[in-house]
Design a protein around this motif. Structure first.
Motif, PDB file in Angstrom:
ATOM      1  N   TRP A 125      14.035 -11.357  -1.287  1.00 28.71           N
ATOM      2  CA  TRP A 125      13.660 -10.492  -0.166  1.00 28.71           C
ATOM      3  C   TRP A 125      13.498  -9.049  -0.625  1.00 28.71           C
ATOM      4  O   TRP A 125      12.553  -8.359  -0.230  1.00 28.71           O
ATOM      5  CB  TRP A 125      14.743 -10.601   0.912  1.00 28.71           C
ATOM      6  N   GLY A 126      14.396  -8.574  -1.476  1.00 28.04           N
ATOM      7  CA  GLY A 126      14.325  -7.198  -1.949  1.00 28.04           C
ATOM      8  C   GLY A 126      13.073  -6.932  -2.771  1.00 28.04           C
ATOM      9  O   GLY A 126      12.400  -5.916  -2.592  1.00 28.04           O
ATOM     10  N   VAL A 127      12.750  -7.862  -3.675  1.00 25.96           N
ATOM     11  CA  VAL A 127      11.554  -7.696  -4.520  1.00 25.96           C
ATOM     12  C   VAL A 127      10.293  -7.695  -3.655  1.00 25.96           C
ATOM     13  O   VAL A 127       9.411  -6.826  -3.802  1.00 25.96           O
ATOM     14  CB  VAL A 127      11.488  -8.810  -5.577  1.00 25.96           C
ATOM     15  N   LEU A 128      10.185  -8.655  -2.743  1.00 24.11           N
ATOM     16  CA  LEU A 128       8.995  -8.731  -1.894  1.00 24.11           C
ATOM     17  C   LEU A 128       8.899  -7.541  -0.951  1.00 24.11           C
ATOM     18  O   LEU A 128       7.804  -7.016  -0.690  1.00 24.11           O
ATOM     19  CB  LEU A 128       9.013 -10.039  -1.088  1.00 24.11           C
ATOM     20  N   GLN A 129      10.047  -7.105  -0.418  1.00 22.65           N
ATOM     21  CA  GLN A 129      10.066  -5.974   0.500  1.00 22.65           C
ATOM     22  C   GLN A 129       9.565  -4.700  -0.178  1.00 22.65           C
ATOM     23  O   GLN A 129       8.712  -3.981   0.353  1.00 22.65           O
ATOM     24  CB  GLN A 129      11.499  -5.760   1.002  1.00 22.65           C
ATOM     25  N   GLU A 130      10.073  -4.444  -1.383  1.00 18.53           N
ATOM     26  CA  GLU A 130       9.648  -3.246  -2.105  1.00 18.53           C
ATOM     27  C   GLU A 130       8.180  -3.353  -2.511  1.00 18.53           C
ATOM     28  O   GLU A 130       7.436  -2.365  -2.496  1.00 18.53           O
ATOM     29  CB  GLU A 130      10.520  -3.038  -3.342  1.00 18.53           C
ATOM     30  N   ARG A 131       7.732  -4.550  -2.840  1.00 20.61           N
ATOM     31  CA  ARG A 131       6.338  -4.734  -3.241  1.00 20.61           C
ATOM     32  C   ARG A 131       5.401  -4.437  -2.076  1.00 20.61           C
ATOM     33  O   ARG A 131       4.369  -3.770  -2.237  1.00 20.61           O
ATOM     34  CB  ARG A 131       6.130  -6.173  -3.735  1.00 20.61           C
ATOM     35  N   VAL A 132       5.741  -4.922  -0.885  1.00 15.86           N
ATOM     36  CA  VAL A 132       4.884  -4.704   0.273  1.00 15.86           C
ATOM     37  C   VAL A 132       4.785  -3.217   0.617  1.00 15.86           C
ATOM     38  O   VAL A 132       3.706  -2.703   0.931  1.00 15.86           O
ATOM     39  CB  VAL A 132       5.422  -5.497   1.492  1.00 15.86           C
ATOM     40  N   MET A 133       5.922  -2.507   0.539  1.00 13.41           N
ATOM     41  CA  MET A 133       5.962  -1.127   1.012  1.00 13.41           C
ATOM     42  C   MET A 133       5.504  -0.107  -0.016  1.00 13.41           C
ATOM     43  O   MET A 133       5.193   1.031   0.352  1.00 13.41           O
ATOM     44  CB  MET A 133       7.386  -0.777   1.460  1.00 13.41           C
ATOM     45  N   THR A 134       5.456  -0.443  -1.280  1.00 15.09           N
ATOM     46  CA  THR A 134       5.159   0.566  -2.306  1.00 15.09           C
ATOM     47  C   THR A 134       3.840   0.349  -3.034  1.00 15.09           C
ATOM     48  O   THR A 134       3.331   1.289  -3.651  1.00 15.09           O
ATOM     49  CB  THR A 134       6.288   0.612  -3.352  1.00 15.09           C
ATOM     50  N   ARG A 135       3.260  -0.846  -2.966  1.00 18.73           N
ATOM     51  CA  ARG A 135       2.018  -1.090  -3.687  1.00 18.73           C
ATOM     52  C   ARG A 135       0.810  -0.575  -2.905  1.00 18.73           C
ATOM     53  O   ARG A 135       0.850  -0.453  -1.685  1.00 18.73           O
ATOM     54  CB  ARG A 135       1.843  -2.579  -3.977  1.00 18.73           C
ATOM     55  N   THR A 136      -0.266  -0.308  -3.638  1.00 13.69           N
ATOM     56  CA  THR A 136      -1.521   0.128  -3.041  1.00 13.69           C
ATOM     57  C   THR A 136      -2.456  -1.070  -2.913  1.00 13.69           C
ATOM     58  O   THR A 136      -2.608  -1.862  -3.851  1.00 13.69           O
ATOM     59  CB  THR A 136      -2.192   1.212  -3.904  1.00 13.69           C
ATOM     60  N   TYR A 137      -3.095  -1.207  -1.754  1.00 15.07           N
ATOM     61  CA  TYR A 137      -3.949  -2.350  -1.466  1.00 15.07           C
ATOM     62  C   TYR A 137      -5.396  -1.899  -1.333  1.00 15.07           C
ATOM     63  O   TYR A 137      -5.685  -0.806  -0.838  1.00 15.07           O
ATOM     64  CB  TYR A 137      -3.508  -3.034  -0.165  1.00 15.07           C
ATOM     65  N   GLY A 138      -6.318  -2.745  -1.794  1.00 11.80           N
ATOM     66  CA  GLY A 138      -7.744  -2.483  -1.652  1.00 11.80           C
ATOM     67  C   GLY A 138      -8.278  -1.416  -2.574  1.00 11.80           C
ATOM     68  O   GLY A 138      -9.307  -0.784  -2.270  1.00 11.80           O
ATOM     69  N   ALA A 139      -7.618  -1.163  -3.694  1.00 10.84           N
ATOM     70  CA  ALA A 139      -8.076  -0.118  -4.608  1.00 10.84           C
ATOM     71  C   ALA A 139      -9.289  -0.589  -5.400  1.00 10.84           C
ATOM     72  O   ALA A 139      -9.337  -1.727  -5.872  1.00 10.84           O
ATOM     73  CB  ALA A 139      -6.950   0.279  -5.554  1.00 10.84           C
ATOM     74  N   THR A 140     -10.275   0.294  -5.519  1.00  6.35           N
ATOM     75  CA  THR A 140     -11.465   0.035  -6.325  1.00  6.35           C
ATOM     76  C   THR A 140     -11.720   1.238  -7.224  1.00  6.35           C
ATOM     77  O   THR A 140     -10.934   2.188  -7.253  1.00  6.35           O
ATOM     78  CB  THR A 140     -12.687  -0.223  -5.423  1.00  6.35           C
ATOM     79  N   GLU A 141     -12.824   1.220  -7.939  1.00  8.74           N
ATOM     80  CA  GLU A 141     -13.145   2.333  -8.821  1.00  8.74           C
ATOM     81  C   GLU A 141     -13.438   3.604  -8.038  1.00  8.74           C
ATOM     82  O   GLU A 141     -13.194   4.716  -8.520  1.00  8.74           O
ATOM     83  CB  GLU A 141     -14.350   1.969  -9.699  1.00  8.74           C
ATOM     84  N   THR A 142     -13.962   3.449  -6.835  1.00  9.67           N
ATOM     85  CA  THR A 142     -14.303   4.614  -6.020  1.00  9.67           C
ATOM     86  C   THR A 142     -13.308   4.882  -4.903  1.00  9.67           C
ATOM     87  O   THR A 142     -13.237   5.997  -4.397  1.00  9.67           O
ATOM     88  CB  THR A 142     -15.700   4.418  -5.405  1.00  9.67           C
ATOM     89  N   PRO A 144      -9.293   4.797  -3.730  1.00  8.72           N
ATOM     90  CA  PRO A 144      -7.919   4.643  -4.229  1.00  8.72           C
ATOM     91  C   PRO A 144      -7.096   3.610  -3.476  1.00  8.72           C
ATOM     92  O   PRO A 144      -5.994   3.262  -3.897  1.00  8.72           O
ATOM     93  CB  PRO A 144      -7.329   6.048  -4.035  1.00  8.72           C
ATOM     94  N   GLY A 145      -7.642   3.119  -2.351  1.00  6.85           N
ATOM     95  CA  GLY A 145      -6.897   2.134  -1.574  1.00  6.85           C
ATOM     96  C   GLY A 145      -5.899   2.796  -0.646  1.00  6.85           C
ATOM     97  O   GLY A 145      -5.871   4.022  -0.482  1.00  6.85           O
ATOM     98  N   GLU A 146      -5.047   1.990  -0.038  1.00  3.99           N
ATOM     99  CA  GLU A 146      -4.047   2.522   0.888  1.00  3.99           C
ATOM    100  C   GLU A 146      -2.771   1.709   0.810  1.00  3.99           C
ATOM    101  O   GLU A 146      -2.769   0.566   0.358  1.00  3.99           O
ATOM    102  CB  GLU A 146      -4.585   2.511   2.318  1.00  3.99           C
ATOM    103  N   LYS A 147      -1.698   2.330   1.278  1.00  5.80           N
ATOM    104  CA  LYS A 147      -0.404   1.655   1.328  1.00  5.80           C
ATOM    105  C   LYS A 147      -0.156   1.115   2.730  1.00  5.80           C
ATOM    106  O   LYS A 147      -0.685   1.631   3.713  1.00  5.80           O
ATOM    107  CB  LYS A 147       0.716   2.620   0.923  1.00  5.80           C
ATOM    108  N   PHE A 148       0.657   0.087   2.802  1.00  9.10           N
ATOM    109  CA  PHE A 148       1.017  -0.478   4.104  1.00  9.10           C
ATOM    110  C   PHE A 148       1.998   0.472   4.783  1.00  9.10           C
ATOM    111  O   PHE A 148       3.039   0.816   4.213  1.00  9.10           O
ATOM    112  CB  PHE A 148       1.650  -1.854   3.929  1.00  9.10           C
ATOM    113  N   LYS A 149       1.664   0.910   5.996  1.00  9.14           N
ATOM    114  CA  LYS A 149       2.432   1.989   6.621  1.00  9.14           C
ATOM    115  C   LYS A 149       3.342   1.548   7.757  1.00  9.14           C
ATOM    116  O   LYS A 149       4.346   2.200   8.031  1.00  9.14           O
ATOM    117  CB  LYS A 149       1.470   3.053   7.162  1.00  9.14           C
ATOM    118  N   ASP A 150       2.997   0.475   8.456  1.00 13.89           N
ATOM    119  CA  ASP A 150       3.704   0.143   9.687  1.00 13.89           C
ATOM    120  C   ASP A 150       4.934  -0.727   9.406  1.00 13.89           C
ATOM    121  O   ASP A 150       4.840  -1.954   9.310  1.00 13.89           O
ATOM    122  CB  ASP A 150       2.758  -0.575  10.657  1.00 13.89           C
TER     123      ASP A 150
END
Length: 326
Positions: A125-142, A144-150
């Motif tokens: 749970w701790g590993v998955l929780q930190e991964r969801v809240m700290t990783r950037t999603y949808g990043a491409t070359e142009t 930067p993507g976004e983080k999950f906020k809610d």
């Protein structure tokens, strides 16, 4: 009228000097304290009408006068069957069997199994929780993507799964007759939601290992809540032990390392959110302990708390229009 602008004007100073992700500073809607009050307002829109209904049925003496088709539901939610047992020595409880060698071995096995299951679950749970809240999603070359906020959406997903599992278990196994008024679960549910929200939100400012270490200092708040909620008394050595644990954890957390990365910096917002997490969580455990005076199983407790947790979180998410967005 004048207080709200003053509070909003003072919020940026609280976050001054913190190394935050730029996306979190785009608008007031992204600041954690603003979202905390918005979520609390959403919960209040459900709690206040519910409180008024409960007071109405109690003043009307509904148990004596009510005979409508909704009577069983209202009786269960507002009054319950008032059957208490766990901490009372009554004849309805079967006497405990004398400990034998086989039962002792079974208890040791159960203890080891539960301890291993708890550690494996918390680590995953701790590993998955930190991964969801700290990783950037949808990043491409142009982009930067976004983080999950809610964070509230994550709380909702957690609670609806727990509600489903507990409901299926209660339906498939024999459970004690339920006697607690259902509305009493709402207190533990509300504090549980707020503590989980603070926990998820704190991961934007501190690392998960720091959060786990800080939780070890929860002993003192739990003892204080125990005295306030359950009128518990503790020995002097218990206070001393709690103080030593808290001091040790504080020394570890406040120690300065020569090289700290941005991800491991403990900010002011992170400390405040950790404090909220610990305080709300301390109330939850003590209130649940008080509810166990009614005849119920831990799974029934899990089901009752998560019923209200799903109601509060989905109501707040729908009011904010954040459910589909998340």
């Amino acid at each position: 009228r004048f207080c709200l602008p003053l509070v909003l004007a003072s919020l940026p100073t609280m976050a001054a000097g913190e190394e935050l992700v730029p996306a979190l500073q785009d608008s007031w809607g992204d600041f954690w304290l603003f979202r905390f009050f918005v979520n609390a307002a959403g919960y209040a829109s459900i709690v206040v009408p519910g409180f008024l209904l409960i007071q109405y049925f109690k003043r009307r003496n509904y148990l004596e006068t009510g005979r409508s088709i909704c009577f069983p539901v209202i009786k269960s939610c507002v009054f319950g069957s008032e059957v208490k047992s766990v901490h009372q020595d009554d004849g309805s409880l079967a006497p405990r069997a004398e400990p034998t060698e086989s039962s002792t071995a079974r208890q040791v096995f159960k203890l080891l199994f539960c301890a291993a299951g708890l550690q494996a679950s918390y680590l995953t749970w701790g590993v998955l929780q930190e991964r969801v809240m700290t990783r950037t999603y949808g990043a491409t070359e142009t982009d930067p993507g976004e983080k999950f906020k809610d964070s509230q959406f994550l709380v909702f997903m957690n609670r609806i799964l727990a509600f489903t599992v507990a409901g299926l278990y209660c339906a498939l196994t024999k459970q004690p007759r339920h006697g607690a008024p259902m509305y009493k679960y709402s207190f533990a549910s509300l504090s549980n939601i707020l503590s989980s929200w603070c926990q998820y939100e704190a991961l934007k400012y501190i690392s998960f290992p720091t959060q786990v270490l800080a939780k070890a200092s929860k002993v003192i708040p739990v003892m204080m809540m125990g005295k306030l909620v359950s009128r518990k008394s503790y020995e002097y050595w218990e206070y001393l032990t709690a103080a030593l644990i808290s001091v040790g954890v504080s020394m570890f957390l406040l120690s300065s390392a020569p090289h700290r990365t941005v991800s491991t910096v403990t900010t002011f917002s992170g400390i405040v959110l950790l404090a909220g997490y610990i305080i709300f969580d301390s109330f939850t455990s003590n209130w649940q302990d008080a509810l166990f005076t009614y005849k119920m199983s831990p799974v029934q407790m899990m089901f009752g708390v998560n019923v209200f947790s799903c109601l509060f979180t989905v109501g707040s998410l729908l009011e904010q229009g954040a459910l589909l967005e998340s």
